[in-house]
Design a protein around this motif. Structure first.
Motif, short mmCIF file in Angstrom:
data_model
loop_
_atom_site.label_atom_id
_atom_site.label_comp_id
_atom_site.label_asym_id
_atom_site.label_seq_id
_atom_site.Cartn_x
_atom_site.Cartn_y
_atom_site.Cartn_z
N ALA A 384 -2.87 -30.43 -38.32
CA ALA A 384 -2.10 -29.79 -39.39
C ALA A 384 -2.98 -28.78 -40.12
CB ALA A 384 -1.59 -30.84 -40.37
N ILE A 385 -2.50 -27.52 -40.19
CA ILE A 385 -3.24 -26.45 -40.86
C ILE A 385 -2.44 -26.04 -42.09
CG2 ILE A 385 -4.27 -24.17 -40.63
CD1 ILE A 385 -4.29 -24.64 -37.58
N GLU A 386 -3.07 -26.15 -43.28
CA GLU A 386 -2.39 -25.83 -44.53
C GLU A 386 -3.28 -24.90 -45.36
OE1 GLU A 386 -2.12 -29.63 -46.27
OE2 GLU A 386 -0.65 -30.43 -44.83
N SER A 387 -2.68 -24.20 -46.31
CA SER A 387 -3.44 -23.33 -47.20
C SER A 387 -2.76 -23.28 -48.56
CB SER A 387 -3.57 -21.92 -46.61
OG SER A 387 -2.29 -21.31 -46.49
N ARG A 391 -7.95 -23.23 -51.32
CA ARG A 391 -8.66 -23.53 -50.09
C ARG A 391 -7.70 -23.60 -48.92
NH1 ARG A 391 -9.95 -29.91 -51.45
NH2 ARG A 391 -7.80 -30.52 -51.85
N ILE A 392 -8.30 -23.71 -47.73
CA ILE A 392 -7.57 -23.90 -46.48
C ILE A 392 -7.98 -25.25 -45.91
CG2 ILE A 392 -7.35 -23.09 -44.11
CD1 ILE A 392 -7.66 -20.26 -45.17
N ARG A 393 -6.97 -26.05 -45.49
CA ARG A 393 -7.23 -27.40 -45.00
C ARG A 393 -6.78 -27.50 -43.55
NH1 ARG A 393 -7.64 -31.97 -47.98
NH2 ARG A 393 -6.04 -32.98 -46.70
N LEU A 394 -7.62 -28.16 -42.76
CA LEU A 394 -7.28 -28.47 -41.37
C LEU A 394 -7.50 -29.96 -41.20
CD1 LEU A 394 -8.24 -26.46 -38.21
CD2 LEU A 394 -8.50 -28.93 -38.24
N VAL A 395 -6.40 -30.68 -40.85
CA VAL A 395 -6.44 -32.14 -40.77
C VAL A 395 -6.11 -32.55 -39.33
CG1 VAL A 395 -5.54 -34.31 -41.67
CG2 VAL A 395 -5.73 -32.31 -43.18
#
Length: 471
Positions: A384-387, A391-395
């Motif tokens: 899952a890629i979120e922003s 910040r930008i999060r990659l889970v």
């Protein structure tokens, strides 16, 4: 110029200099006040004597001549050896002198007083003895003598005052010297006691070695001025102890990890040399040895990468990277292995970051490879890629064996594989997550892990100031 290197000696000298300066200043002020007081007393006495002389010379109770009045003055000053009287006519002629030893030759010859203190008062010296005097004109009464007058000079010997002031000065300077020495002694004692924690720091530092880093200084009895230094020193010791422990563990892990492939190589070589073999058998042995060599090469490469990360020498590029595209490329790369294990990999969301494409792909590949090793058949891996504005999060999430809570803080350490159940799923050296953390930190981000209810999540967060989002 002598330079004092000892801090204790410097503080003691400073105490002594400050005390001496204050006492000298006080002594000078006291001396001037004492001299002013004596001057006031002297002038008061001289004016009193002058009033006595004026009354005697201007006495109208009888018809006594000037000579008789002078005889009265002579009798009045009997026993007053420290006082002198000089009578001078208007034309400068000396009429009479009482105790002439108090006057200079010039004064006894008719020279008037050089007033230096105002109100007809002045100072002079006779044979080294200081004197102070006042001069005034006194009119003489009598018929036809309205204009008759004499100049009266009254002198006072100040030798007793000078002796007293000299003794006071000597006592004062002696007291200043003694006080300075006492202040230096107390300053030295105070500084010596106050610097005791620093000496303990030195003694502790001398006893330190790689095998003895557990000593700590007691901060409770340290003065406030050095307590921060003591606490900083204890913190440094704690960090050194932890670093040495990690280094020792790291060295032991390296030896352990290298021992297995080296042992395999030695065993296979010994077996190969135990008897003659065919070319095909030698090829099989060499192929097996090549796998071990490749394993050692990967391990050495990973350790070199981590060494660069520790030295902050990783070169982070500035190219724009589409995380969704990179994730999809890695999904295609692992598709065959995922299908073999009947694991589904799904990607959602997207964002664009600036950094080093190869390093970020390696970090994401490590997370996917780790998830594949620990996801059971029929499970699913989610990327899952979120922003947001910050910040930008990659889970990366996967179902499977949970990571114990006490292991979550250590899974990013080198050569750490968690519990035995998770270790059984693969033969990695335990460097993948450590490399991933180094890559993320090189890009200004952080990585964390959570494991609960059968789901393990690895989350990468990169600050937005180093990235640009994309839909």
């Amino acid at each position: 110029m002598i330079r004092i290197r000892s801090l204790t000696a410097r503080l003691a000298s400073l105490f002594a200099a400050l005390t001496a300066s204050l006492l000298v200043l006080a002594a000078v002020l006291f001396g001037r006040m004492l001299e002013a007081h004596f001057q006031e007393l002297d002038l008061h006495e001289l004016n009193g004597k002058l009033a006595l002389i004026r009354n005697a010379l201007q006495d109208e109770s009888g018809d006594s001549a000037l000579a008789e009045r002078i005889q009265v003055l002579e009798r009045a000053f009997v026993g007053h050896e420290s006082v002198g009287v000089l009578l001078r006519a208007i034309d400068g002629r000396v009429v009479h002198v009482i105790h002439p030893e108090h006057f200079t030759l010039a004064q006894r010859a008719g020279t008037p007083l050089a007033a230096t203190m105002g109100d007809g008062a002045g100072d002079w010296s006779v044979e080294g003895r200081p004197h102070r005097g006042v001069e005034a004109r006194v009119a003489l009464p009598g018929a036809g003598a309205g204009d008759a007058a004499v100049e009266v000079l009254v002198a006072l010997d100040l030798s007793h005052h000078a002796h007293f002031l000299a003794s006071v000065r000597s006592a004062t300077w002696g007291g200043v010297a003694v006080a300075a020495l006492v202040a230096a002694l107390f300053g030295w004692l105070a500084a010596h006691r106050g610097l005791a924690p620093l000496r303990r720091v030195t003694e502790t530092a001398r006893r330190l070695s790689a095998r003895q880093l557990g000593e700590r200084l007691a901060a409770g009895d340290a003065p406030l001025e050095v307590r921060d230094h003591v606490e900083a020193f204890n913190g440094m010791l704690a960090r050194l102890e932890a670093a040495f422990q990690r280094l020792a563990d790291y060295s032991a892990d390296i030896a352990h990890e290298l021992r297995t492939p080296v042992s395999n190589l030695m065993t296979q070589t010994q077996v190969a040399l135990s008897r003659p073999r065919t070319a095909e058998e030698y090829q099989d042995i060499l192929a097996s040895n090549l796998e071990e060599y490749e394993r050692i090469a990967r391990m050495v490469s990973d350790m070199l990468f981590l060494a660069k990360a520790d030295g902050n020498t990783l070169a982070r590029g500035g190219e724009s990277i589409d995380l969704a595209r990179e994730a999809d490329a890695l999904i295609d790369f692992y598709e065959a292995l995922a299908d073999e294990r009947r694991v589904r990999i799904v990607r959602t969301g997207g964002a664009t970051v600036r950094g080093d494409r190869a390093m970020l792909r390696r970090a994401l590949s490590n997370l996917i490879s780790n998830a594949l090793r620990h996801t059971p058949a029929g499970g699913e891996i989610t990327i899952a890629i979120e922003s947001d504005d910050a910040r930008i999060r990659l889970v990366v999430s996967n179902v499977g064996d949970p990571i114990p809570a006490d292991q979550l803080e250590r899974i990013f350490d080198r050569f750490h594989r968690g519990n035995a159940q998770r270790e059984s799923h693969g033969e990695g050296a335990g460097l993948g997550l450590a490399i991933t953390r180094s890559i993320v930190r090189a890009h200004g981000g952080e990585i964390s892990a959570r494991s609960s209810e059968g789901i393990t999540r690895f989350a990468i967060a990169i600050p937005r100031h180093t990235s640009t989002s994309a839909t």
